[in-house]
Write an enzyme that holds these catalytic residues in place. Structure first.
Site, PDB file in Angstrom:
ATOM      1  N   ASP A  58      -4.763  -3.174  11.557  1.00 17.20           N
ATOM      2  CA  ASP A  58      -4.170  -2.798  10.282  1.00 17.20           C
ATOM      3  C   ASP A  58      -5.064  -3.297   9.162  1.00 17.20           C
ATOM      4  OD1 ASP A  58      -2.342  -1.508   8.667  1.00 17.20           O
ATOM      5  OD2 ASP A  58      -0.886  -3.131   8.668  1.00 17.20           O
ATOM      6  N   GLY A  59      -4.975  -2.614   8.030  1.00 16.85           N
ATOM      7  CA  GLY A  59      -5.715  -3.008   6.842  1.00 16.85           C
ATOM      8  C   GLY A  59      -4.801  -2.940   5.640  1.00 16.85           C
ATOM      9  N   GLU A  89      -8.666  -0.556   6.857  1.00 21.18           N
ATOM     10  CA  GLU A  89      -8.142  -0.028   8.130  1.00 21.18           C
ATOM     11  C   GLU A  89      -9.292   0.173   9.124  1.00 21.18           C
ATOM     12  OE1 GLU A  89      -5.017   0.454   9.015  1.00 21.18           O
ATOM     13  OE2 GLU A  89      -3.854   0.767   7.192  1.00 21.18           O
ATOM     14  N   ASP A 127      -0.359  -6.439  10.053  1.00 16.97           N
ATOM     15  CA  ASP A 127      -0.023  -6.158   8.658  1.00 16.97           C
ATOM     16  C   ASP A 127       0.172  -7.453   7.871  1.00 16.97           C
ATOM     17  OD1 ASP A 127       0.977  -4.265   6.491  1.00 16.97           O
ATOM     18  OD2 ASP A 127       2.716  -5.563   6.758  1.00 16.97           O
ATOM     19  N   ASP A 132      -1.597   2.222  12.246  1.00 16.93           N
ATOM     20  CA  ASP A 132      -0.664   2.981  11.407  1.00 16.93           C
ATOM     21  C   ASP A 132      -1.426   3.824  10.379  1.00 16.93           C
ATOM     22  OD1 ASP A 132      -1.490   1.143   9.509  1.00 16.93           O
ATOM     23  OD2 ASP A 132       0.473   0.232   9.232  1.00 16.93           O
ATOM     24  N   HIS A 162       5.475  -0.587   9.481  1.00 14.38           N
ATOM     25  CA  HIS A 162       6.706  -1.232   9.025  1.00 14.38           C
ATOM     26  C   HIS A 162       7.936  -0.723   9.786  1.00 14.38           C
ATOM     27  CE1 HIS A 162       4.077  -2.620   5.860  1.00 14.38           C
ATOM     28  NE2 HIS A 162       3.771  -1.359   5.615  1.00 14.38           N
TER      29      HIS A 162
END
Length: 140
Positions: free
Chosen positions: A9-10, A47, A128, A69, A118
């Site tokens: 994740d970024g 990301e 995240d 994501d 999320h």
């Protein structure tokens, strides 16, 4: 070939703004967390940076299941990259990172899967949280 799971994740606070990234590499019962950030960047760059930095850790060709994501990262890897290469990345953003991705992904067999952010996906939530914490540190 070893089977590796890569979760990434970024985050960026502002787009552009301070950013952070995190990836989790998992092989059997072993896990490694890779993280970092930049003072001025974009969400898409972070990301992708998470994936690249994780790939740099691998010492031999692997079969990789990548979970992100980021539609941008997943669709680029699964669908867009071949045509981008054919047109020499004309009108493509983040060319420097995509070329770096190609360099480090070359020995591996990678399949990317999109996960909803999320939404309680354990590894995505961990990545995240870490990515946002790092971005916040760069904001200070």
């Amino acid at each position: 070939m070893k089977k590796i799971y890569l979760f990434s994740d970024g985050s960026s606070l502002g787009n552009p703004g301070p950013g952070g990234y995190c990836a989790i590499l998992r092989y059997k019962n072993h896990e490694k967390i890779i993280k970092g950030g930049e003072k001025e960047t974009t969400n898409n760059r972070m990301e992708l940076k998470a994936v690249i930095e994780a790939l740099k850790q691998l010492k031999e060709p692997c079969e990789i299941e990548l979970y992100s994501d980021s539609n941008y990262v997943v669709k680029a890897i699964n669908e867009w990259l071949d045509s981008w290469i054919k047109k020499d990345f004309k009108n493509v953003k983040n060319v420097d990172l995509w070329k770096e991705f190609l360099k480090y992904s070359k020995p591996h067999k990678i399949k990317a899967y999109w996960v909803k952010g999320h939404s309680g996906h354990t590894e995505n939530e961990i990545c995240d949280k870490i990515a946002r914490e790092i971005a916040a540190k760069y904001k200070s």
